[in-house]
Design a protein around this motif. Structure first.
Motif, PDB file in Angstrom:
ATOM      1  N   PRO A 159      28.961  40.502  42.010  1.00 18.01           N
ATOM      2  CA  PRO A 159      28.717  40.135  43.015  1.00 18.01           C
ATOM      3  C   PRO A 159      27.065  38.884  43.204  1.00 18.01           C
ATOM      4  O   PRO A 159      27.719  37.507  44.126  1.00 18.01           O
ATOM      5  N   HIS A 160      26.285  39.209  42.590  1.00 18.36           N
ATOM      6  CA  HIS A 160      25.171  38.722  42.998  1.00 18.36           C
ATOM      7  C   HIS A 160      25.272  36.902  42.065  1.00 18.36           C
ATOM      8  O   HIS A 160      24.887  35.449  41.834  1.00 18.36           O
ATOM      9  N   GLU A 161      26.433  36.569  41.263  1.00 17.59           N
ATOM     10  CA  GLU A 161      26.967  35.544  40.198  1.00 17.59           C
ATOM     11  C   GLU A 161      27.734  35.186  40.676  1.00 17.59           C
ATOM     12  O   GLU A 161      28.405  34.208  40.150  1.00 17.59           O
ATOM     13  N   LEU A 162      28.183  35.840  42.342  1.00 11.46           N
ATOM     14  CA  LEU A 162      29.159  34.797  42.650  1.00 11.46           C
ATOM     15  C   LEU A 162      28.981  33.757  43.815  1.00 11.46           C
ATOM     16  O   LEU A 162      27.767  34.377  44.918  1.00 11.46           O
ATOM     17  N   SER A 163      29.512  32.819  44.166  1.00 16.23           N
ATOM     18  CA  SER A 163      28.873  32.099  45.646  1.00 16.23           C
ATOM     19  C   SER A 163      29.424  33.469  46.542  1.00 16.23           C
ATOM     20  O   SER A 163      30.256  33.436  45.974  1.00 16.23           O
ATOM     21  N   GLY A 164      28.481  32.173  48.187  1.00 12.79           N
ATOM     22  CA  GLY A 164      29.413  33.330  49.009  1.00 12.79           C
ATOM     23  C   GLY A 164      30.810  33.482  49.121  1.00 12.79           C
ATOM     24  O   GLY A 164      31.716  34.001  49.597  1.00 12.79           O
ATOM     25  N   GLN A 166      33.154  32.679  47.038  1.00 11.46           N
ATOM     26  CA  GLN A 166      33.702  33.220  45.563  1.00 11.46           C
ATOM     27  C   GLN A 166      34.251  35.168  46.710  1.00 11.46           C
ATOM     28  O   GLN A 166      34.403  36.168  46.107  1.00 11.46           O
ATOM     29  N   ARG A 167      32.436  35.266  46.213  1.00 12.98           N
ATOM     30  CA  ARG A 167      32.071  36.373  47.282  1.00 12.98           C
ATOM     31  C   ARG A 167      33.555  36.815  48.172  1.00 12.98           C
ATOM     32  O   ARG A 167      34.243  38.070  47.872  1.00 12.98           O
ATOM     33  N   GLN A 168      33.336  36.327  49.204  1.00 16.83           N
ATOM     34  CA  GLN A 168      34.940  36.642  50.682  1.00 16.83           C
ATOM     35  C   GLN A 168      36.347  36.703  49.598  1.00 16.83           C
ATOM     36  O   GLN A 168      36.654  37.389  49.831  1.00 16.83           O
ATOM     37  N   ARG A 169      36.913  35.992  49.232  1.00 14.03           N
ATOM     38  CA  ARG A 169      37.762  36.257  47.791  1.00 14.03           C
ATOM     39  C   ARG A 169      37.618  37.493  47.536  1.00 14.03           C
ATOM     40  O   ARG A 169      38.902  37.819  47.140  1.00 14.03           O
ATOM     41  N   VAL A 170      36.023  37.704  46.354  1.00 13.69           N
ATOM     42  CA  VAL A 170      36.818  38.751  46.141  1.00 13.69           C
ATOM     43  C   VAL A 170      36.921  40.067  46.749  1.00 13.69           C
ATOM     44  O   VAL A 170      38.153  40.867  47.310  1.00 13.69           O
ATOM     45  N   ALA A 171      36.259  39.835  48.245  1.00 14.98           N
ATOM     46  CA  ALA A 171      36.855  40.814  49.779  1.00 14.98           C
ATOM     47  C   ALA A 171      37.739  40.166  49.749  1.00 14.98           C
ATOM     48  O   ALA A 171      38.755  41.892  49.867  1.00 14.98           O
ATOM     49  N   ILE A 172      38.781  39.371  50.401  1.00 18.43           N
ATOM     50  CA  ILE A 172      40.126  39.493  49.938  1.00 18.43           C
ATOM     51  C   ILE A 172      40.896  40.279  48.845  1.00 18.43           C
ATOM     52  O   ILE A 172      41.863  40.993  49.101  1.00 18.43           O
ATOM     53  N   ALA A 173      40.535  40.463  48.127  1.00 22.42           N
ATOM     54  CA  ALA A 173      41.538  40.456  45.944  1.00 22.42           C
ATOM     55  C   ALA A 173      41.402  41.862  47.065  1.00 22.42           C
ATOM     56  O   ALA A 173      42.479  42.575  46.234  1.00 22.42           O
ATOM     57  N   ARG A 174      40.399  42.531  47.125  1.00 23.08           N
ATOM     58  CA  ARG A 174      39.840  44.156  47.068  1.00 23.08           C
ATOM     59  C   ARG A 174      41.005  44.585  47.926  1.00 23.08           C
ATOM     60  O   ARG A 174      41.947  45.396  47.882  1.00 23.08           O
ATOM     61  N   ALA A 175      41.342  43.757  49.519  1.00 15.04           N
ATOM     62  CA  ALA A 175      42.101  44.490  50.033  1.00 15.04           C
ATOM     63  C   ALA A 175      43.496  44.178  49.947  1.00 15.04           C
ATOM     64  O   ALA A 175      44.004  44.595  50.237  1.00 15.04           O
ATOM     65  N   LEU A 176      43.545  43.109  49.128  1.00 17.48           N
ATOM     66  CA  LEU A 176      45.173  42.344  48.457  1.00 17.48           C
ATOM     67  C   LEU A 176      45.863  43.820  48.136  1.00 17.48           C
ATOM     68  O   LEU A 176      46.916  43.982  48.366  1.00 17.48           O
ATOM     69  N   VAL A 177      45.015  44.011  46.733  1.00 14.44           N
ATOM     70  CA  VAL A 177      45.443  44.953  45.591  1.00 14.44           C
ATOM     71  C   VAL A 177      45.999  46.328  46.500  1.00 14.44           C
ATOM     72  O   VAL A 177      47.051  47.116  45.651  1.00 14.44           O
TER      73      VAL A 177
END
Ligand SMILES: Nc1ncnc2c1ncn2[C@@H]1O[C@H](COP(=O)(O)OP(=O)(O)OP(=O)(O)O)[C@@H](O)[C@H]1O
Ligand SMILES: [Mg+2]
Length: 330
Positions: A159-164, A166-177
Motif C-alpha cells: 500500500p505505501h507504494e501506491l498513491s492515495g 490508487q489505494r482507494q481503487r484497491v479498496a474498490i477492487a477488494r469489494a468488487l471481487v
C-alpha cells in the motif's frame, strides 16, 4: 419503478452517551445520541443514491447501520425480501459479501503489511469464491476493472507504494471481487487530492454500468452528489428532510435546509443569480434535538407549528419528498 433492492424501514441508531461516574452515582438518566432517528427509504437496483448533509447529520451511521456493520437500535433493512437485521449465524456471511462498503480513508482501511494481491484475494479466499489457481486471474481482472493497469505492475506492491487514489481503487477492487449488489461509498474521495478525485469517481460510475452495482454515495458536497447520483437524499440531525431526483433536488429544492446547502455551493460564475437562504447557527446536538421540526431554530421560515410538530417526509410531487410544514396543508 422496479422493486427496491433494499428497503430501510424506520431505522434508528442511538449511541449511549458515556456518563460520568458521579452522574451515574446520582442516578442520572442514560442519555442517547440519536444519530439516525427513524429513516425509511427505498433504494432501487442500479441506482446511485446520494446521501448529503452537514458533518454530524448521521450519514456514516446510517450507511453502516443499513448494511449491519452497526447493529440497529430499531427498524428493518429488507434486502431481497429478507430482513438482514434478523439473520443469524452462518447466513450472515453470504449477505455480508453482497453488501460492501468503501471507507473514506484508504490509508486506514487497508492493511499496510499485505501486498495488493493479498488485500484483494483475502475476501475471495474467506468466501471460497474461486479455486486457488484462479485467484491471481481474478485479482488481475479486478485491477483492470478499477483501471490499475497493467495489473502485473500493481499486484506485488505494498500500500505505501501506491498513491492515495490508487489505494482507494484497491479498496474498490477488494469489494468488487466479492461480486457485491450494493456498495456504501462513504465520502470515498474526500481525503484525496482534488486532481485525482475524478478518476476514482469514474471507476465507480463504470462499475455501476458494467455490473449493475447499486450505490449509496455519501458526501457532504451537494455538487458532487449531483454529479454522481440518480437521486439525492438530504439528511439533517438523524432524519431525511428531502429526497428527489438529482436534477429536481438541485434545481427545485423545497426544504429550507436543502436551499441553504445549495446556496452554499460555490458557483463558477459569481454573477449568476442565486437564492440566498441564510441559516442561523450550528447544527444542534443529536442528544437533545430541538422539539417539533429539528431544523426550526435555524430556519428563516419557521412558524408556530414547526416548534411543536415534527413534519413527516411526504411526497409533494411525483418522486419528490420533503419533510416541511411549508408544504403540508393537512
Ligand atoms: N460510536 C459512536 N458513539 C457515540 N456517538 C457517535 C458514534 N458514532 C457517531 N456518533 C455521533 O452520531 C452523530 C452522527 O455521526 P456520523 O458520523 O454518522 O455523521 P456524518 O454525517 O457521517 O458526519 P461527517 O460528515 O462528519 O462524516 C454525531 O453526533 C456523532 O458524534
Ligand atoms: Mg461521515
Amino acid at each position: 419503478m422496479s422493486e427496491p433492492l433494499i428497503r430501510a424501514l424506520n431505522i434508528k441508531k442511538y449511541f449511549p452517551v458515556r456518563m460520568s461516574f458521579s452522574g451515574a452515582l446520582r442516578g442520572e438518566k442514560q442519555k442517547w445520541v440519536r444519530a439516525v432517528d427513524d429513516i425509511s427509504i427505498d433504494i432501487y437496483p442500479k441506482e446511485i443514491l446520494g446521501l448529503a448533509g452537514e458533518s454530524g447529520s448521521g450519514k456514516t451511521t446510517f450507511g453502516r447501520t443499513l448494511i449491519r456493520l452497526l447493529e440497529p437500535t430499531e427498524g428493518s433493512a429488507i434486502y431481497r425480501g429478507v430482513d438482514i437485521y434478523k439473520i443469524k449465524g452462518s447466513e450472515i456471511k453470504s449477505f455480508r459479501r453482497k453488501l460492501q462498503i468503501i471507507f473514506q480513508d484508504p490509508y486506514d482501511s487497508i492493511n499496510p503489511r499485505l501486498t495488493v494481491r493479498d488485500v484483494i484475494a483475502e475476501g475471495l479466499i474467506i468466501n471460497k469464491l474461486v479455486s486457488k489457481d484462479k485467484i491471481d486471474e481474478e485479482v488481475a481482472k479486478a485491477l483492470e476493472d478499477v483501471k490499475l493497469t497493467p495489473p502485473e505492475e500493481f499486484i506485488n506492491r505494498y500500500p505505501h507504494e501506491l498513491s492515495g487514489g490508487q489505494r482507494q481503487r484497491v479498496a474498490i477492487a477488494r469489494a468488487l471481487v466479492l461480486r457485491p449488489d450494493f456498495i456504501v461509498a462513504d465520502e470515498p474521495v474526500s481525503m484525496l487530492d482534488v486532481s485525482i478525485r475524478a478518476e476514482v469517481l469514474n471507476v465507480m460510475l463504470d462499475l455501476k454500468e458494467k455490473y449493475g452495482i447499486t450505490f449509496l454515495f455519501i458526501t457532504h458536497d451537494l455538487a458532487l452528489a449531483k454529479h454522481m447520483s440518480d437521486r439525492i437524499a438530504v439528511m439533517y440531525l438523524g432524519k431525511i428532510v428531502e429526497l428527489a431526483s438529482s436534477e429536481k433536488l438541485i434545481e427545485n429544492p423545497l426544504h429550507p435546509y436543502t436551499q441553504a446547502l445549495i446556496a452554499a455551493i460555490p458557483v463558477p460564475d459569481p454573477s449568476a443569480p442565486k437564492v440566498e437562504v441564510k441559516i442561523k447557527g450550528e447544527i444542534p446536538s443529536p442528544v437533545n434535538p430541538p422539539p417539533g421540526c429539528r431544523f426550526h431554530p435555524r430556519c428563516p421560515y419557521a412558524f408556530d407549528r414547526c416548534k411543536v410538530e415534527e413534519p413527516k417526509l411526504k411526497e409533494v410531487e411525483p418522486g419528490h419528498y420533503v419533510a416541511c410544514h411549508l408544504y403540508d396543508k393537512s
